[in-house]
Scaffold this motif. Sequence first.
Motif, PDB file in Angstrom:
ATOM      1  N   THR A 199      -7.301   5.883  -8.740  1.00  0.00           N
ATOM      2  CA  THR A 199      -5.864   5.785  -8.468  1.00  0.00           C
ATOM      3  C   THR A 199      -5.090   5.857  -9.792  1.00  0.00           C
ATOM      4  O   THR A 199      -5.668   5.656 -10.871  1.00  0.00           O
ATOM      5  CB  THR A 199      -5.523   4.444  -7.783  1.00  0.00           C
ATOM      6  N   ILE A 200      -3.792   6.088  -9.681  1.00  0.00           N
ATOM      7  CA  ILE A 200      -2.944   6.108 -10.889  1.00  0.00           C
ATOM      8  C   ILE A 200      -3.051   4.761 -11.604  1.00  0.00           C
ATOM      9  O   ILE A 200      -3.158   4.699 -12.820  1.00  0.00           O
ATOM     10  CB  ILE A 200      -1.477   6.396 -10.515  1.00  0.00           C
ATOM     11  N   LEU A 201      -3.043   3.679 -10.823  1.00  0.00           N
ATOM     12  CA  LEU A 201      -3.094   2.343 -11.445  1.00  0.00           C
ATOM     13  C   LEU A 201      -4.388   2.169 -12.241  1.00  0.00           C
ATOM     14  O   LEU A 201      -4.371   1.685 -13.383  1.00  0.00           O
ATOM     15  CB  LEU A 201      -2.985   1.253 -10.371  1.00  0.00           C
ATOM     16  N   GLU A 202      -5.502   2.571 -11.664  1.00  0.00           N
ATOM     17  CA  GLU A 202      -6.790   2.421 -12.361  1.00  0.00           C
ATOM     18  C   GLU A 202      -6.806   3.234 -13.650  1.00  0.00           C
ATOM     19  O   GLU A 202      -7.252   2.750 -14.699  1.00  0.00           O
ATOM     20  CB  GLU A 202      -7.944   2.863 -11.443  1.00  0.00           C
ATOM     21  N   VAL A 203      -6.296   4.457 -13.571  1.00  0.00           N
ATOM     22  CA  VAL A 203      -6.297   5.313 -14.767  1.00  0.00           C
ATOM     23  C   VAL A 203      -5.361   4.724 -15.827  1.00  0.00           C
ATOM     24  O   VAL A 203      -5.704   4.657 -17.008  1.00  0.00           O
ATOM     25  CB  VAL A 203      -5.884   6.763 -14.394  1.00  0.00           C
ATOM     26  N   ALA A 204      -4.197   4.268 -15.399  1.00  0.00           N
ATOM     27  CA  ALA A 204      -3.254   3.661 -16.358  1.00  0.00           C
ATOM     28  C   ALA A 204      -3.900   2.442 -17.022  1.00  0.00           C
ATOM     29  O   ALA A 204      -3.829   2.280 -18.241  1.00  0.00           O
ATOM     30  CB  ALA A 204      -1.958   3.266 -15.643  1.00  0.00           C
ATOM     31  N   GLN A 205      -4.540   1.602 -16.216  1.00  0.00           N
ATOM     32  CA  GLN A 205      -5.192   0.404 -16.785  1.00  0.00           C
ATOM     33  C   GLN A 205      -6.270   0.791 -17.786  1.00  0.00           C
ATOM     34  O   GLN A 205      -6.385   0.199 -18.854  1.00  0.00           O
ATOM     35  CB  GLN A 205      -5.789  -0.464 -15.673  1.00  0.00           C
ATOM     36  N   ALA A 231       1.172  -5.322 -10.921  1.00  0.00           N
ATOM     37  CA  ALA A 231       0.459  -5.208  -9.643  1.00  0.00           C
ATOM     38  C   ALA A 231       0.210  -6.610  -9.108  1.00  0.00           C
ATOM     39  O   ALA A 231      -0.365  -7.431  -9.805  1.00  0.00           O
ATOM     40  CB  ALA A 231      -0.864  -4.482  -9.856  1.00  0.00           C
ATOM     41  N   LEU A 232       0.627  -6.860  -7.893  1.00  0.00           N
ATOM     42  CA  LEU A 232       0.448  -8.200  -7.337  1.00  0.00           C
ATOM     43  C   LEU A 232      -0.636  -8.266  -6.261  1.00  0.00           C
ATOM     44  O   LEU A 232      -1.284  -9.284  -6.109  1.00  0.00           O
ATOM     45  CB  LEU A 232       1.768  -8.707  -6.743  1.00  0.00           C
ATOM     46  N   CYS A 233      -0.808  -7.179  -5.510  1.00  0.00           N
ATOM     47  CA  CYS A 233      -1.776  -7.261  -4.408  1.00  0.00           C
ATOM     48  C   CYS A 233      -3.041  -6.468  -4.701  1.00  0.00           C
ATOM     49  O   CYS A 233      -3.878  -6.298  -3.830  1.00  0.00           O
ATOM     50  CB  CYS A 233      -1.137  -6.813  -3.103  1.00  0.00           C
ATOM     51  N   HIS A 234      -3.163  -6.010  -5.932  1.00  0.00           N
ATOM     52  CA  HIS A 234      -4.342  -5.214  -6.286  1.00  0.00           C
ATOM     53  C   HIS A 234      -5.436  -6.084  -6.891  1.00  0.00           C
ATOM     54  O   HIS A 234      -5.154  -7.009  -7.651  1.00  0.00           O
ATOM     55  CB  HIS A 234      -3.937  -4.133  -7.302  1.00  0.00           C
ATOM     56  N   HIS A 235      -6.697  -5.769  -6.548  1.00  0.00           N
ATOM     57  CA  HIS A 235      -7.843  -6.425  -7.202  1.00  0.00           C
ATOM     58  C   HIS A 235      -8.956  -5.385  -7.285  1.00  0.00           C
ATOM     59  O   HIS A 235      -9.228  -4.697  -6.300  1.00  0.00           O
ATOM     60  CB  HIS A 235      -8.288  -7.640  -6.391  1.00  0.00           C
ATOM     61  N   GLU A 236      -9.586  -5.312  -8.442  1.00  0.00           N
ATOM     62  CA  GLU A 236     -10.569  -4.232  -8.640  1.00  0.00           C
ATOM     63  C   GLU A 236     -11.764  -4.316  -7.687  1.00  0.00           C
ATOM     64  O   GLU A 236     -12.424  -3.308  -7.443  1.00  0.00           O
ATOM     65  CB  GLU A 236     -11.029  -4.147 -10.104  1.00  0.00           C
ATOM     66  N   LYS A 237     -12.039  -5.491  -7.128  1.00  0.00           N
ATOM     67  CA  LYS A 237     -13.189  -5.594  -6.216  1.00  0.00           C
ATOM     68  C   LYS A 237     -12.802  -5.280  -4.767  1.00  0.00           C
ATOM     69  O   LYS A 237     -13.651  -5.308  -3.885  1.00  0.00           O
ATOM     70  CB  LYS A 237     -13.757  -7.018  -6.273  1.00  0.00           C
ATOM     71  N   LEU A 238     -11.508  -5.083  -4.525  1.00  0.00           N
ATOM     72  CA  LEU A 238     -11.052  -4.919  -3.140  1.00  0.00           C
ATOM     73  C   LEU A 238     -10.582  -3.505  -2.855  1.00  0.00           C
ATOM     74  O   LEU A 238     -10.158  -2.786  -3.764  1.00  0.00           O
ATOM     75  CB  LEU A 238      -9.903  -5.892  -2.855  1.00  0.00           C
ATOM     76  N   SER A 293       1.280   3.052  -7.037  1.00  0.00           N
ATOM     77  CA  SER A 293       0.228   3.570  -7.923  1.00  0.00           C
ATOM     78  C   SER A 293      -1.159   3.028  -7.607  1.00  0.00           C
ATOM     79  O   SER A 293      -2.157   3.611  -7.992  1.00  0.00           O
ATOM     80  CB  SER A 293       0.579   3.276  -9.378  1.00  0.00           C
ATOM     81  N   CYS A 294      -1.240   1.900  -6.890  1.00  0.00           N
ATOM     82  CA  CYS A 294      -2.559   1.321  -6.606  1.00  0.00           C
ATOM     83  C   CYS A 294      -3.266   2.028  -5.453  1.00  0.00           C
ATOM     84  O   CYS A 294      -4.447   1.782  -5.216  1.00  0.00           O
ATOM     85  CB  CYS A 294      -2.436  -0.167  -6.311  1.00  0.00           C
ATOM     86  N   VAL A 295      -2.553   2.885  -4.723  1.00  0.00           N
ATOM     87  CA  VAL A 295      -3.205   3.612  -3.622  1.00  0.00           C
ATOM     88  C   VAL A 295      -3.142   5.137  -3.808  1.00  0.00           C
ATOM     89  O   VAL A 295      -3.771   5.876  -3.069  1.00  0.00           O
ATOM     90  CB  VAL A 295      -2.591   3.254  -2.232  1.00  0.00           C
ATOM     91  N   TYR A 296      -2.368   5.593  -4.784  1.00  0.00           N
ATOM     92  CA  TYR A 296      -2.176   7.041  -4.951  1.00  0.00           C
ATOM     93  C   TYR A 296      -3.244   7.600  -5.890  1.00  0.00           C
ATOM     94  O   TYR A 296      -3.360   7.175  -7.041  1.00  0.00           O
ATOM     95  CB  TYR A 296      -0.779   7.310  -5.514  1.00  0.00           C
ATOM     96  N   LEU A 356      -4.472 -11.159  -0.973  1.00  0.00           N
ATOM     97  CA  LEU A 356      -5.652 -11.200  -1.851  1.00  0.00           C
ATOM     98  C   LEU A 356      -6.707 -12.162  -1.332  1.00  0.00           C
ATOM     99  O   LEU A 356      -7.898 -11.851  -1.311  1.00  0.00           O
ATOM    100  CB  LEU A 356      -5.244 -11.602  -3.281  1.00  0.00           C
ATOM    101  N   CYS A 357      -6.275 -13.353  -0.902  1.00  0.00           N
ATOM    102  CA  CYS A 357      -7.235 -14.360  -0.447  1.00  0.00           C
ATOM    103  C   CYS A 357      -7.964 -13.881   0.809  1.00  0.00           C
ATOM    104  O   CYS A 357      -9.188 -13.983   0.907  1.00  0.00           O
ATOM    105  CB  CYS A 357      -6.521 -15.688  -0.191  1.00  0.00           C
ATOM    106  N   VAL A 358      -7.206 -13.331   1.754  1.00  0.00           N
ATOM    107  CA  VAL A 358      -7.781 -12.895   3.029  1.00  0.00           C
ATOM    108  C   VAL A 358      -8.785 -11.758   2.789  1.00  0.00           C
ATOM    109  O   VAL A 358      -9.915 -11.765   3.298  1.00  0.00           O
ATOM    110  CB  VAL A 358      -6.658 -12.394   3.973  1.00  0.00           C
ATOM    111  N   ARG A 359      -8.370 -10.797   1.972  1.00  0.00           N
ATOM    112  CA  ARG A 359      -9.216  -9.632   1.745  1.00  0.00           C
ATOM    113  C   ARG A 359     -10.437  -9.992   0.897  1.00  0.00           C
ATOM    114  O   ARG A 359     -11.528  -9.489   1.111  1.00  0.00           O
ATOM    115  CB  ARG A 359      -8.396  -8.507   1.102  1.00  0.00           C
TER     116      ARG A 359
END
Length: 204
Positions: free
Chosen positions: A20-26, A34-41, A65-68, A130-133
Amino acid sequence: MSRILLQIDGKEVEAREGLTILEVAQNEGIVIPALCHHEKLDPYGGCRICIVEVEVRGRTKLVASCVYLVEENLFVRTRSEKIDRIRKMILELLLAHAPDSPQLLDLAQEYGADKDRFEKETSFCVHCGLCVRYCAEVKKKNAVGFVDRGIRKEISFIPKIAAKECRNCKECFSLCPTSALQAAFVLTEALFSPPRSSEVESEG
Ligand code: SF4
Ligand code: FES
């Protein structure tokens, strides 16, 4: 897996297909909130704070960016007047629910968000999921879930599962951007804790 060339904030970047764009940017050290993103989810796209502007084949649009997923020749802007305005508004809405969240307050400072702009609805949960997922996807326990819908939606531990699984885990606690999760757990814990002897005596 093939490599993709794109630009983020004017910087030419090579990325692996499927990210995703977020992963590449990171990976490049470019910060996108990013508030609802977690690398394991699995990607979720719930909070929209990670919104960025992309230009692809001459068309510009705003995306989370976390889903694109990255594409060849994509131009990405992570900050602009428009993006900052949207992030500011999202933060103001979230702060009405969780006005004391350190993570939200830090971001509010950066984006000039007013924590008192909207009337307070202090449920403390900002529905990042985050907790639920994490409990479902990583721990495979489903000890915590959402109940109700819309503005009444809130987090709830399932006492029967929580009594067995949560005491020695609590891995979701540190993921929560507010204090909602701990509070929900304390309430649930009261349901599965055995009564103290003094309580039993006074009941008798
Ligand atoms: S309790 Fe916390 S981690 Fe869970 S959904 Fe609400 S804000 Fe997110
Ligand atoms: S981090 Fe992307 S929508 Fe929440």
